[in-house]
Structures are given as C-alpha cells and as structure tokens.
Design a protein around this motif. Structure first.
Motif, PDB file in Angstrom:
ATOM      1  N   LEU A 197     -90.480  44.859  32.462  1.00 23.34           N
ATOM      2  CA  LEU A 197     -89.293  45.565  31.988  1.00 23.34           C
ATOM      3  C   LEU A 197     -88.278  44.600  31.396  1.00 23.34           C
ATOM      4  N   ARG A 198     -88.145  43.432  32.010  1.00 24.18           N
ATOM      5  CA  ARG A 198     -87.219  42.431  31.476  1.00 24.18           C
ATOM      6  C   ARG A 198     -87.680  41.973  30.093  1.00 24.18           C
ATOM      7  N   GLU A 199     -88.969  41.704  29.955  1.00 26.26           N
ATOM      8  CA  GLU A 199     -89.493  41.256  28.663  1.00 26.26           C
ATOM      9  C   GLU A 199     -89.395  42.358  27.614  1.00 26.26           C
ATOM     10  N   TYR A 200     -89.679  43.596  28.018  1.00 26.41           N
ATOM     11  CA  TYR A 200     -89.598  44.713  27.075  1.00 26.41           C
ATOM     12  C   TYR A 200     -88.164  44.883  26.567  1.00 26.41           C
ATOM     13  N   ASN A 201     -87.200  44.804  27.467  1.00 30.01           N
ATOM     14  CA  ASN A 201     -85.796  44.915  27.079  1.00 30.01           C
ATOM     15  C   ASN A 201     -85.386  43.800  26.122  1.00 30.01           C
ATOM     16  N   GLN A 202     -85.799  42.579  26.417  1.00 30.21           N
ATOM     17  CA  GLN A 202     -85.422  41.457  25.574  1.00 30.21           C
ATOM     18  C   GLN A 202     -86.107  41.513  24.208  1.00 30.21           C
ATOM     19  N   ARG A 203     -87.355  41.986  24.191  1.00 26.00           N
ATOM     20  CA  ARG A 203     -88.110  41.994  22.939  1.00 26.00           C
ATOM     21  C   ARG A 203     -87.650  43.111  22.011  1.00 26.00           C
ATOM     22  N   TYR A 204     -87.337  44.283  22.567  1.00 26.50           N
ATOM     23  CA  TYR A 204     -87.033  45.454  21.734  1.00 26.50           C
ATOM     24  C   TYR A 204     -85.595  45.942  21.857  1.00 26.50           C
ATOM     25  N   GLN A 205     -84.776  45.256  22.692  1.00 29.29           N
ATOM     26  CA  GLN A 205     -83.383  45.660  22.896  1.00 29.29           C
ATOM     27  C   GLN A 205     -83.289  47.121  23.337  1.00 29.29           C
ATOM     28  N   ALA A 206     -84.232  47.533  24.171  1.00 28.71           N
ATOM     29  CA  ALA A 206     -84.232  48.902  24.691  1.00 28.71           C
ATOM     30  C   ALA A 206     -83.116  49.071  25.713  1.00 28.71           C
ATOM     31  N   THR A 207     -82.528  50.246  25.740  1.00 28.02           N
ATOM     32  CA  THR A 207     -81.509  50.596  26.728  1.00 28.02           C
ATOM     33  C   THR A 207     -82.207  51.190  27.941  1.00 28.02           C
ATOM     34  N   ILE A 208     -81.899  50.679  29.140  1.00 29.50           N
ATOM     35  CA  ILE A 208     -82.604  51.104  30.348  1.00 29.50           C
ATOM     36  C   ILE A 208     -81.598  51.539  31.409  1.00 29.50           C
ATOM     37  N   LEU A 209     -81.809  52.727  31.972  1.00 31.92           N
ATOM     38  CA  LEU A 209     -81.056  53.201  33.122  1.00 31.92           C
ATOM     39  C   LEU A 209     -82.041  53.319  34.268  1.00 31.92           C
ATOM     40  N   LEU A 210     -81.802  52.566  35.333  1.00 37.02           N
ATOM     41  CA  LEU A 210     -82.787  52.373  36.397  1.00 37.02           C
ATOM     42  C   LEU A 210     -82.239  52.814  37.745  1.00 37.02           C
ATOM     43  N   THR A 211     -82.969  53.700  38.437  1.00 36.51           N
ATOM     44  CA  THR A 211     -82.666  53.996  39.830  1.00 36.51           C
ATOM     45  C   THR A 211     -83.759  53.385  40.691  1.00 36.51           C
ATOM     46  N   SER A 212     -83.374  52.842  41.827  1.00 36.44           N
ATOM     47  CA  SER A 212     -84.362  52.255  42.730  1.00 36.44           C
ATOM     48  C   SER A 212     -83.751  52.082  44.106  1.00 36.44           C
ATOM     49  N   HIS A 213     -84.585  52.265  45.141  1.00 38.00           N
ATOM     50  CA  HIS A 213     -84.164  51.950  46.496  1.00 38.00           C
ATOM     51  C   HIS A 213     -84.485  50.496  46.850  1.00 38.00           C
ATOM     52  N   TYR A 214     -85.230  49.822  45.965  1.00 36.13           N
ATOM     53  CA  TYR A 214     -85.514  48.406  46.163  1.00 36.13           C
ATOM     54  C   TYR A 214     -84.431  47.600  45.442  1.00 36.13           C
ATOM     55  N   MET A 215     -83.546  46.989  46.220  1.00 38.74           N
ATOM     56  CA  MET A 215     -82.436  46.280  45.610  1.00 38.74           C
ATOM     57  C   MET A 215     -82.912  45.088  44.795  1.00 38.74           C
ATOM     58  N   ALA A 216     -84.116  44.593  45.082  1.00 43.63           N
ATOM     59  CA  ALA A 216     -84.649  43.485  44.286  1.00 43.63           C
ATOM     60  C   ALA A 216     -84.840  43.909  42.838  1.00 43.63           C
ATOM     61  N   ASP A 217     -85.170  45.191  42.602  1.00 44.23           N
ATOM     62  CA  ASP A 217     -85.274  45.693  41.226  1.00 44.23           C
ATOM     63  C   ASP A 217     -83.931  45.582  40.520  1.00 44.23           C
ATOM     64  N   ILE A 218     -82.881  45.982  41.219  1.00 42.21           N
ATOM     65  CA  ILE A 218     -81.538  46.008  40.631  1.00 42.21           C
ATOM     66  C   ILE A 218     -81.030  44.588  40.381  1.00 42.21           C
ATOM     67  N   THR A 219     -81.156  43.720  41.385  1.00 40.94           N
ATOM     68  CA  THR A 219     -80.627  42.363  41.238  1.00 40.94           C
ATOM     69  C   THR A 219     -81.403  41.567  40.189  1.00 40.94           C
ATOM     70  N   ALA A 220     -82.701  41.876  40.019  1.00 38.59           N
ATOM     71  CA  ALA A 220     -83.517  41.139  39.051  1.00 38.59           C
ATOM     72  C   ALA A 220     -83.241  41.572  37.613  1.00 38.59           C
ATOM     73  N   LEU A 221     -82.814  42.832  37.423  1.00 38.16           N
ATOM     74  CA  LEU A 221     -82.741  43.377  36.064  1.00 38.16           C
ATOM     75  C   LEU A 221     -81.335  43.746  35.609  1.00 38.16           C
ATOM     76  N   CYS A 222     -80.432  44.038  36.542  1.00 35.13           N
ATOM     77  CA  CYS A 222     -79.153  44.668  36.163  1.00 35.13           C
ATOM     78  C   CYS A 222     -77.958  43.790  36.520  1.00 35.13           C
ATOM     79  N   GLU A 223     -77.073  43.605  35.552  1.00 37.24           N
ATOM     80  CA  GLU A 223     -75.790  42.980  35.838  1.00 37.24           C
ATOM     81  C   GLU A 223     -74.739  44.040  36.152  1.00 37.24           C
ATOM     82  N   ARG A 224     -74.915  45.224  35.588  1.00 34.81           N
ATOM     83  CA  ARG A 224     -73.964  46.312  35.779  1.00 34.81           C
ATOM     84  C   ARG A 224     -74.617  47.417  36.604  1.00 34.81           C
TER      85      ARG A 224
END
Length: 329
Positions: A197-224
């Motif tokens: 997901l990180r590579e896809y976002n960087q390569r295509y500048q896709a906008t991503i809204l992510l819900t997750s109960h795994y905080m590692a997903d959020i901390t790895a991908l989201c600043e906001r």
C-alpha cells in the motif's frame, strides 16, 4: 479528493418486547427507535493523502465508508469524492475508486484468481494489453505469481488478501477505501500488505482512507488520523500530536533482581504486566521523576527504561476514560 460536509446517517430499528405478547404486538403494531450511526461529520482529504480512520466497534467507521462509496445514502449532509456524488454511482465515479473490506471477498471461490481478474478487466473495459501490463506490475509488487493460477479456495488468507487488493486496483483507482484490510492476517502478511500500500500510494499518488484495529497499519502508513466516537468526529489531525497531547503517562519497564508480588509494587505506578522479574508500569508524567527515584532506591533493579506507551494503549484509554469527548474542543 474527498470532501465531507455535515454527514449524518440514522436508522430506524424495530423494538420488540420478549415473549408471545411482545411478538404479537410486534406483528400487529411495530414501534421503532432511531439509531444515529453517524452524526454531523465533516472533513476533507487531499489527493495523495493516506489517512487513518480510527474508532471502537460501532463508532460509525464502516457506515461512513459505505456512504463515501455510494453503497448507502446519507440522511443528511453532502459528500464529494473525486468530484462526484457517490450515491449516483456513475460509471465514471466507479472507475475512480475502489473499496476493500477485509471481511468480504469479490473473488470467485472455486475459480483461479486470474479468471476473476479477467472478469474485472471486462467490467472496467480494460484492454488485453493494459490488463497484462497492470497484472504484471501489481503481481510483482504483491509477490503473487503462481498463486494467480490456483483456485481462490486453495490460497492462504494472506495470499487471498493480496489477490483481493490486486482485483480492487486493476483499474488503477484514484481513491482507495480500505476497511480492515489486514484483518486476521499473520504478522508477515500484514507487513507485506502495508509495504504494498505504501508503494502503491507513492507510485500512483492514490488517496487512501484506511480503517484498522491493528495500530501498526496506522503508524506505518498514516501521518494524519480521523478519530470517530459514537458517530461523531472527535479529532482530525497529526497522529503524533494526538499521542503527545493525550498520553499523560509514560511506560516504565523494570527488570528486578528477583520477582516481587504485585501488591508490593502497585504504589510505584499502574502495573500493566508482570512477567517473572520484568515489570511494566504506567506512570503519570508529573509523577515520573519521583516514581523512578523510588523504584531505584527501594527495589533491587538490574535494568530500567522509560518509553512512550504503545499508540494502541493511548487510543484505547482515550475511549475508556471518556477523554475523547473533549478532544473536539
């Protein structure tokens, strides 16, 4: 890319009393109560942003995503995604977005993944040349090759989730809504999905809204992050600032020379865990210096470290303590 103004969703839910009398009354004359799933939510997300959407079960996260993708109609408010009204579900809008739900699947269970992907390509009118190019690119990013030729039912859970992502991204959407995409995956599969997901976002500048109960997903991908509680948006901002502002404690980890009973340790701080000689305390910041001095003076300490508590602990405590109700202010 995503604009939400005063979005609300309410459901009428039938109320039924127990027993035969309640059943008859329910059959002849039903009464309803109103459930407010989402209440007056507003936010905007710019193109290329990756934003985490946090909240406990029943907070309104999935309901909001369904309104943003046009699956359900809002009771009030306005939504624009990539310049479209989602509920109209125009073909041009559907080509610009994709929704991936960790507990739902779009692949056909008994067919090889490749056959489902060909069906998706036909639905989105993707040419054979473009299909092959995107298939090769995405399968390489996801490390899926021979698995595409196997029936979906023969894939592991991690491989199936990767294949679901490939199917959802085959038409190169500009906006990607992810609802628990790593649900039930092992640690290695979670890391692989996050990296993709990180590579896809960087390569295509896709906008991503992510819900997750795994905080590692959020901390790895989201600043906001957006923080929703009981259908209301309580926080919209930087994740680190949220933790710094609403984590009024520090984690003190101590390795003792010998085990101590919990009742003799509890006055040093809130005991989070005891594992043999290792004790983990949560100590309010204003008491930190005194607590450490006491621990070092009164206990036989082999090692001591002070860290910020895990983000999932901070978020969980905000909800449990009701602090979340004051964040909006």
């Amino acid at each position: 890319m995503i604009s939400v103004h005063h979005l609300s969703k309410s459901y009428p839910v039938a109320v039924k009393s127990p027993g035969l009398k309640g059943t008859l009354a329910h059959f002849l004359h039903r009464t309803y109560r109103e459930v407010k799933a989402v209440q007056d939510v507003s936010f905007t997300i710019q193109a290329g942003e990756v934003v985490g959407f946090l909240g406990p079960n029943g907070a309104g996260k999935t309901t909001t995503l369904k309104m943003l993708t046009g699956l359900i109609h809002p009771s009030a408010g306005k939504v624009r995604v990539a310049g479209f009204d989602p509920f109209r579900r125009q073909p041009a809008f559907l080509e610009k977005m994709s929704l991936v739900m960790g507990q739902k699947q779009q692949l056909i269970w008994d067919l090889p993944t490749l056959d489902s992907l060909r069906i998706n390509a036909a639905i989105y009118k993707i040419s054979d040349e473009t299909f092959q190019q995107r298939l090769g690119e995405l399968s390489e990013m996801l490390a899926l090759n021979q698995q595409l030729k196997q029936p979906v039912r023969k894939l592991s859970l991690g491989e199936r989730m990767k294949a679901e992502l490939l199917a959802a991204l085959l038409h190169h959407p500009q906006v990607l809504f992810l609802d628990e995409p790593t649900l039930g995956l092992d640690v290695n599969a979670q890391v692989a999905v996050r990296d993709f997901l990180r590579e896809y976002n960087q390569r295509y500048q896709a906008t991503i809204l992510l819900t997750s109960h795994y905080m590692a997903d959020i901390t790895a991908l989201c600043e906001r992050v957006l923080l929703i509680h009981q259908g209301q948006l309580m926080y919209d901002g930087d994740l680190e600032q949220l933790v710094e502002r609403y984590a009024p404690f520090r984690e003190v980890q101590v390795e003792l020379a010998q085990p101590w009973p919990a009742e003799k340790l509890q006055h040093y701080g809130e005991i989070e865990s005891i594992n043999g000689q290792e004790v983990r305390f949560l100590v309010p910041q204003e008491n930190l210096t005194g607590a450490i001095a006491q621990i070092l003076a009164q206990l036989d300490v082999l090692d001591l470290s002070v860290n910020d508590p895990p983000i999932e602990d901070v978020i969980g405590r905000l909800f449990q303590a009701g602090v979340v109700a004051n964040i909006k202010d």
